[in-house]
Design a protein around this motif. Structure first.
Motif, PDB file in Angstrom:
ATOM      1  N   GLU A 170      43.091  14.824  42.449  1.00 59.33           N
ATOM      2  CA  GLU A 170      42.066  15.332  43.345  1.00 59.33           C
ATOM      3  C   GLU A 170      40.882  15.889  42.568  1.00 59.33           C
ATOM      4  O   GLU A 170      39.733  15.813  43.034  1.00 59.33           O
ATOM      5  N   GLU A 171      41.139  16.459  41.392  1.00 61.59           N
ATOM      6  CA  GLU A 171      40.046  16.991  40.575  1.00 61.59           C
ATOM      7  C   GLU A 171      39.050  15.901  40.216  1.00 61.59           C
ATOM      8  O   GLU A 171      37.837  16.135  40.148  1.00 61.59           O
ATOM      9  N   GLN A 172      39.559  14.691  39.994  1.00 66.98           N
ATOM     10  CA  GLN A 172      38.680  13.565  39.653  1.00 66.98           C
ATOM     11  C   GLN A 172      37.804  13.185  40.834  1.00 66.98           C
ATOM     12  O   GLN A 172      36.608  12.911  40.678  1.00 66.98           O
ATOM     13  N   LEU A 173      38.372  13.200  42.031  1.00 68.84           N
ATOM     14  CA  LEU A 173      37.594  12.895  43.229  1.00 68.84           C
ATOM     15  C   LEU A 173      36.534  13.965  43.467  1.00 68.84           C
ATOM     16  O   LEU A 173      35.394  13.646  43.851  1.00 68.84           O
ATOM     17  N   HIS A 174      36.883  15.222  43.239  1.00 72.24           N
ATOM     18  CA  HIS A 174      35.915  16.308  43.421  1.00 72.24           C
ATOM     19  C   HIS A 174      34.797  16.212  42.376  1.00 72.24           C
ATOM     20  O   HIS A 174      33.625  16.473  42.695  1.00 72.24           O
TER      21      HIS A 174
END
Length: 212
Positions: free
Chosen positions: A148-152
């Protein structure tokens, strides 16, 4: 095409993975467990959890996998129609993308913003869209997920328009409140940065006009 059975069945949620948004339902009448994805859960209150008793409609997809559709906790109402809140969120998301696109056009056409800004936002949005699609497929298959950090991070650097389109098109990440909060925070930061840069460019453009 898959085959849906419209008779309501009941069962118990088991092996629920809240961070990944999926689990299974063990039918009350016995038989194989059904795959349950968070997007098919219509409960207005709490999220699914192990031991929750639910009703659902079984669906056999083209791969022969049994899935549960229109899932609600026992005693709650269910509907084949999309939830009103989901439709409202989709409208807000698409309006945000449309308004931002209009602002970008104005910035480039009248206030000196470099045209390559379109290419940056477009390219990062395409990457973001592709990763949401990959994460959606991984969620269904139960394989490795995109962090999710990558998407954010992609949303923060300009990929949020592609993220919004992907979320609505794939019905992915739309029910995770924590993810949504962080996502819209990255959108706000990105837009603020864009407006700040645009303001500096406009101020310089006005100063040059006045100086001439």
């Amino acid at each position: 095409m898959g085959r849906i059975v419209t008779t309501r069945h009941s069962g118990v949620v088991t092996n629920w993975h809240d961070e990944r948004g999926f689990g299974f339902i063990a039918p009350d009448g016995g038989g194989p467990d059904l795959f349950l994805h968070m997007r098919e859960f219509q409960g207005a209150g709490q999220r699914p959890h192990d031991g929750m008793t639910v009703t659902y409609e079984p669906f056999l997809n083209r791969e022969g996998q049994l899935r549960a559709l229109h899932v609600v906790e026992v005693g709650e109402k269910w509907s084949h129609a999309p939830a009103a809140g989901r439709i409202g969120t989709q409208i807000i998301g698409y309006l945000a993308v449309a308004c931002f696109l209009v602002i970008m056009v104005l910035e480039v056409e009248f206030w000196g913003m470099p045209a390559w800004v379109f290419a940056i936002y477009g390219g990062v949005s395409i990457i973001s869209f592709a990763l949401y699609w990959q994460d959606k497929r991984a969620a269904i298959a139960g394989t490795w997920r995109v962090p999710e950090e990558q998407l954010h991070l992609l949303g923060l650097v300009g990929g949020w328009p592609g993220g919004i389109v992907a979320q609505n098109l794939f019905r992915h990440k739309t029910k995770k409140e924590r993810f949504a909060r962080y996502f819209w925070f990255t959108v706000a930061l990105n837009v603020l940065a864009f407006v700040a840069i645009g303001t500096i460019i406009r101020f310089d453009w006005i100063s040059q006009l006045m100086g001439s």
